[in-house]
Design an enzyme around this catalytic site. Sequence first.
Site: not given
Length: 468
Positions: A145-147, A182, A184, A273, A446
């Site tokens: 169900t995640g966040s 934030g 992050g 977050g 290269h």
Amino acid sequence: METDFDIVVIGSGPGGYTAAIRAAQLGYKTAIIEKYHTLGGTCTNVGCIPAKALLDSTEHYHQALSKFQLHGIQLSELHINFTQLINRKEQVVKQNTSGLDYLMKKNNIQVVRGVASFQSNKQVKVTGENNSETTLSSKYFIIATGSKPATIRGVALDKKRIISSTEALSLKTKPDSIIIIGGGVIGVEMASIYARIGVAVTIIEYMDSLIPSMDRELGKELKKILAKTGVTILLTHKVQSVVNNGNHVVVNYLDTTDTPYETRADYCLVAVGRNPYTKGLGLENTQIELDEKGRIKTDKQLRTAEENIYAIGDVINGPMLAHKAEEDAVFVAETINGQKPHLNYLLVPNVVYTWPEVASVGYTEEELKKDNIAYRVGKFPFQASGRARAAMDTEGFVKVLSEPKYGELLGVHIIGPRAADLIAQPVTGMHYEITDEDMFRMSYAHPTYAEAIKEACLIASGQGSINI
């Protein structure tokens, strides 16, 4: 509609849809439950995919504005069509969700729309539109169900002017200013998107570094780069409150001496977050337990306190990353199948899609110091890369941390062009436990950006460097 299954997956984000597909591939009768109208979860609909679409679009504009003339490309009347910017993002999202619909049909996975709630460890009730109810029975369940976006004390999201990344990815008009709480991954990516198109951006970060969970040298370098694009960065500052005054927001915050400040902007984006999402799952009807952070407790096989119920992705312990959820998903499906898969979260790469990109795998230098682990450092700047100079992408570096006695790679940290793709090679090396010498003795094409990895490994091994 079928109601009896071998495996039922709750949630259709990267963890959920990957679990369902792998389960179906292994021969299980599979269903996936999703409460929204489209599959894909946060990542596909309001996270990873739309953010990357906007990051690419705005970086094209920034390049045209700042570098095209040096390449000999003359443009006139360059401007942003913000509506088309958002429309293209929506098309990218639609293509991805349509692809998931196809994969469900291809693998004979039944999609059930609605909110799932456990009635027991063997059944879930799915409440759909108009309060319709369906009960599904299954031998196994996988919770994916995640966040959801988190916030801080004194700041309430109203989704109008005090917003999360979800709303920030779908603004109707280009703002003049935005304050981001934030620094992050989400905060710096959103700062990049808006700063590139001329929005006045301020980042307020409580810690003393941007992207503080990654190697500190990466955050230090990223701060310099973002500052060049006009982003104001306030580290070690603490937000006290945010007020929506109708046509703007007022943000109050303190510095390290507790001196109060007040700043106004069109929007305040809260990027502090995410929290695991377990609301309404009916866990009280099972033996499943949550930890102090609201995550579902699991054992090493990602099994909950109920032997037939597993949990994966953001809803359990570990990094909240889409690709980590996918690894969890395959691990669980194959574990149910009786196989013996392996998971190592230390080797799950972390990526920030600013430009230049930031990517990291393994231990940070700070972690090695804290644990008194001996290490060597090899650091090579992209300024010395022929490919980077040709592309005018010379900011950043590759930093390799290796074990002194045998040269085993302990961590690799990259900030520079195509870092998100380059990190795959160190991940492969660390997975097979090869050494810094093994890494530099391989042949690299290269000129390429990847040669910076070769040079950093050469330096880490103590054998000097060959300037490229």
